[in-house]
Design a protein around this motif. Structure first.
Motif, short mmCIF file in Angstrom:
data_model
loop_
_atom_site.label_atom_id
_atom_site.label_comp_id
_atom_site.label_asym_id
_atom_site.label_seq_id
_atom_site.Cartn_x
_atom_site.Cartn_y
_atom_site.Cartn_z
N VAL A 1 7.43 3.02 10.76
CA VAL A 1 7.20 1.88 9.88
C VAL A 1 6.27 0.89 10.57
N ASP A 2 5.33 0.34 9.80
CA ASP A 2 4.45 -0.72 10.28
C ASP A 2 4.73 -2.00 9.48
N TRP A 3 4.63 -3.13 10.16
CA TRP A 3 4.65 -4.44 9.49
C TRP A 3 3.34 -5.12 9.85
N ALA A 4 2.57 -5.48 8.84
CA ALA A 4 1.25 -6.08 9.06
C ALA A 4 1.11 -7.36 8.26
N TRP A 5 0.27 -8.25 8.76
CA TRP A 5 0.07 -9.53 8.08
C TRP A 5 -1.37 -10.00 8.25
N SER A 6 -1.78 -10.83 7.32
CA SER A 6 -3.09 -11.48 7.35
C SER A 6 -2.93 -12.85 6.71
N GLN A 7 -4.01 -13.55 6.54
CA GLN A 7 -3.93 -14.89 5.94
C GLN A 7 -3.44 -14.78 4.50
N GLY A 8 -2.21 -15.23 4.26
CA GLY A 8 -1.67 -15.25 2.91
C GLY A 8 -0.99 -13.97 2.47
N ASP A 9 -1.03 -12.90 3.24
CA ASP A 9 -0.43 -11.62 2.84
C ASP A 9 0.36 -11.01 3.99
N HIS A 10 1.36 -10.20 3.63
CA HIS A 10 2.05 -9.36 4.61
C HIS A 10 2.65 -8.19 3.87
N ALA A 11 2.88 -7.08 4.57
CA ALA A 11 3.40 -5.88 3.91
C ALA A 11 4.01 -4.95 4.95
N TYR A 12 4.97 -4.12 4.47
CA TYR A 12 5.53 -3.04 5.27
C TYR A 12 4.95 -1.72 4.78
N TYR A 13 4.79 -0.77 5.69
CA TYR A 13 4.22 0.53 5.35
C TYR A 13 5.03 1.63 6.04
N ILE A 14 5.47 2.61 5.28
CA ILE A 14 6.02 3.82 5.90
C ILE A 14 4.85 4.73 6.24
N GLN A 15 4.77 5.15 7.49
CA GLN A 15 3.66 5.97 7.96
C GLN A 15 4.18 7.33 8.41
N MET B 1 0.85 -1.20 0.00
CA MET B 1 0.00 0.00 0.00
C MET B 1 0.87 1.23 0.00
N VAL B 2 0.49 2.24 -0.77
CA VAL B 2 1.24 3.50 -0.79
C VAL B 2 0.98 4.24 0.50
N SER B 3 2.05 4.60 1.21
CA SER B 3 1.91 5.30 2.47
C SER B 3 2.68 6.60 2.42
N GLY B 4 2.25 7.60 3.17
CA GLY B 4 2.92 8.89 3.21
C GLY B 4 2.11 9.86 3.99
N VAL B 5 2.30 11.13 3.74
CA VAL B 5 1.53 12.15 4.44
C VAL B 5 0.19 12.30 3.77
N SER B 6 -0.88 12.25 4.53
CA SER B 6 -2.20 12.51 3.97
C SER B 6 -2.39 13.98 3.71
N LEU B 7 -2.78 14.33 2.47
CA LEU B 7 -3.03 15.72 2.11
C LEU B 7 -4.48 16.08 2.30
N LEU B 8 -5.30 15.11 2.67
CA LEU B 8 -6.71 15.37 2.88
C LEU B 8 -7.01 15.41 4.36
N GLY B 9 -7.91 16.23 4.77
CA GLY B 9 -8.27 16.34 6.17
C GLY B 9 -7.63 17.57 6.78
N SER B 10 -7.89 17.74 8.06
CA SER B 10 -7.41 18.94 8.74
C SER B 10 -6.53 18.55 9.90
N MET B 11 -5.80 19.53 10.46
CA MET B 11 -4.97 19.33 11.63
C MET B 11 -5.29 20.39 12.65
N GLU B 12 -5.00 20.05 13.91
CA GLU B 12 -5.18 21.03 14.96
C GLU B 12 -3.91 21.06 15.78
N VAL B 13 -3.30 22.22 15.94
CA VAL B 13 -2.01 22.36 16.61
C VAL B 13 -2.18 23.21 17.85
N ARG B 14 -1.68 22.74 18.98
CA ARG B 14 -1.78 23.47 20.23
C ARG B 14 -0.40 23.64 20.84
N ALA B 15 -0.22 24.69 21.64
CA ALA B 15 1.07 24.96 22.24
C ALA B 15 1.11 24.43 23.67
#
Length: 401
Positions: free
Chosen positions: A381-395, A1-15
């Motif tokens: 980085v995430d490493w995930a697996w399911s029945q018959g599949d596995h993948a790494y994701y940069i988050q 799966m393509v992973s990276g920064v989501s450009l959709l949605g909003s952020m809230e920043v507090r000090a």
């Protein structure tokens, strides 16, 4: 799966204010991320590398570079998605604080920064894509706008799941353009937003083996899909990049019709909720419930799919998809965090009802580093697996979109 920064949605920043040697939770938890380091009045000329050093703890940090020097966050895209094979790419993302009135500042409202950037990727099975997009805030965050334009050439597999005879794996190609445009209006002084959106796809869909056409209806190969939609969201998350507390509720409905430029008439719906809970000083539990549905003459490639890390995209598609997922994060140190996650999903509607549909599960582990304390932004980085599949994701930020 393509992973990276989501450009959709909003952020809230507090000090927040920290001591000279803060506890792990004070930095690792993005409940109230710090504002960008204030270097005003400094007489000593700083080196270029100092832009990536936190003035509070001396660790690597990109807050100053991203917010004060308008530099880009270059995110490597590492693809191990079983659906499209191994590959990679890069995204360049920029952050910019929007204008805010003094009255708004005095009221305590913290406006998320504007985010915009470009990305491109390619995989070993011939899939490629590139695009640009951004999320912007106006009039003290009364209005929000999200836009995305992309060109893609994607090679995927469609699974008939027993529609006619035994289940079949059918290869296909999608080549075309995609546009997503959304404007949102805050309702009064609340945390609720009403949104209107336009989605447009002009896609040439082809099967790898022409004789596989027998498993589809002619309208399922529609080229243009153009839909107008409405949405209602309620967001109390402390930070939408890497939340630690709060809720996101969102309801969406989109109608596609020839009157809007679509070849087919159909409807798409989504309802999802994310909840985040502090468990002690350094633990955060995230929960997710997600339901997606389509009705009408839906192109086969726009049917919803179970969306879980570790399950190939498109492996389980149908008229309805439901997913439950949980993620537990342990803020191990001031900067580093470990996490474990798992979820389950079902796809049903065309040939099976909910009770007869199989439940598919996936789980995984990962780590995060607080890459920009002023934004509360973690990457890892995430490493995930399911029945018959596995993948790494940069988050970069939350894995949930």
């Amino acid at each position: 799966m393509v992973s990276g920064v989501s450009l959709l949605g909003s952020m809230e920043v507090r000090a927040q204010e920290n001591t000279a040697n803060p506890p792990a939770s004070a930095i690792a938890s993005p409940l109230s991320p710090d504002a960008p380091p204030d270097t005003a009045g400094s007489e000593k000329k700083a080196s270029w590398w100092s832009n990536f050093k936190d003035t509070k703890d001396g660790d690597f940090d990109m807050s100053n570079w991203l917010l004060k020097h308008k530099g880009a966050l270059f995110v490597p895209i590492i693809i191990t998605e079983p659906a499209i094979g191994n590959g990679g790419g890069v995204a360049a993302v920029f952050f910019h604080p929007p204008k805010q009135s003094e009255e708004s500042k005095e009221s305590g409202r913290h406006i998320p920064p504007d985010i915009y950037g470009v990305a491109a990727f390619k995989t070993e099975n011939g899939t490629w894509g590139y695009g640009l997009g951004g999320s912007f805030h106006f009039k003290d965050d009364t209005w929000r706008y999200v836009g995305l334009l992309a060109k893609t050439n994607i090679n995927l597999d469609y699974y008939t799941q027993g529609l006619l005879g035994a289940p079949r794996e059918i290869g296909y190609n999608l080549n075309g353009v995609f546009s997503y445009q959304q404007a949102s209006r805050r309702l009064g002084d609340s945390d609720m937003f009403l949104s209107a959106r336009w989605l447009y796809m002009d896609i040439d869909s082809r099967l790898n083996i022409p004789t596989d056409n027998q498993y589809f209806k002619p309208k399922e190969f529609a080229q243009r899909a153009s839909g107008l939609g409405l949405g209602l969201s309620y967001d109390t998350r402390d930070n939408t990049l890497t939340p630690s507390q709060g809720w996101l509720w969102r309801l969406q409905a989109t109608a596609y019709a020839p009157a809007f430029g679509s070849d087919n008439t159909f409807q798409a719906y989504r309802a999802h909720v994310y909840g985040y809970f502090k468990l002690g000083q350094d633990w955060v539990l995230g929960t997710r419930a997600d339901y997606r549905s389509v009705r009408g003459d839906v192109p086969f490639y726009q049917q919803p799919s179970i969306d879980l890390r570790g399950i190939a995209y498109g492996r389980y598609q149908d008229q309805n998809v439901g997913v439950l997922e949980a993620e537990l994060r342990w803020n191990l140190t001031n900067r580093w965090a470990l996490l474990g996650f798992g979820g389950a999903g079902k796809a049903w509607g065309r040939t099976l009802n909910f009770g007869d549909a199989s439940t598919h599960t996936a789980e995984g582990v990962g780590f995060r580093y607080l890459i920009a304390r002023a934004l509360g932004l973690y990457a890892g980085v995430d490493w995930a697996w399911s029945q018959g599949d596995h993948a790494y994701y940069i988050q970069v930020g939350s894995a949930w979109r």
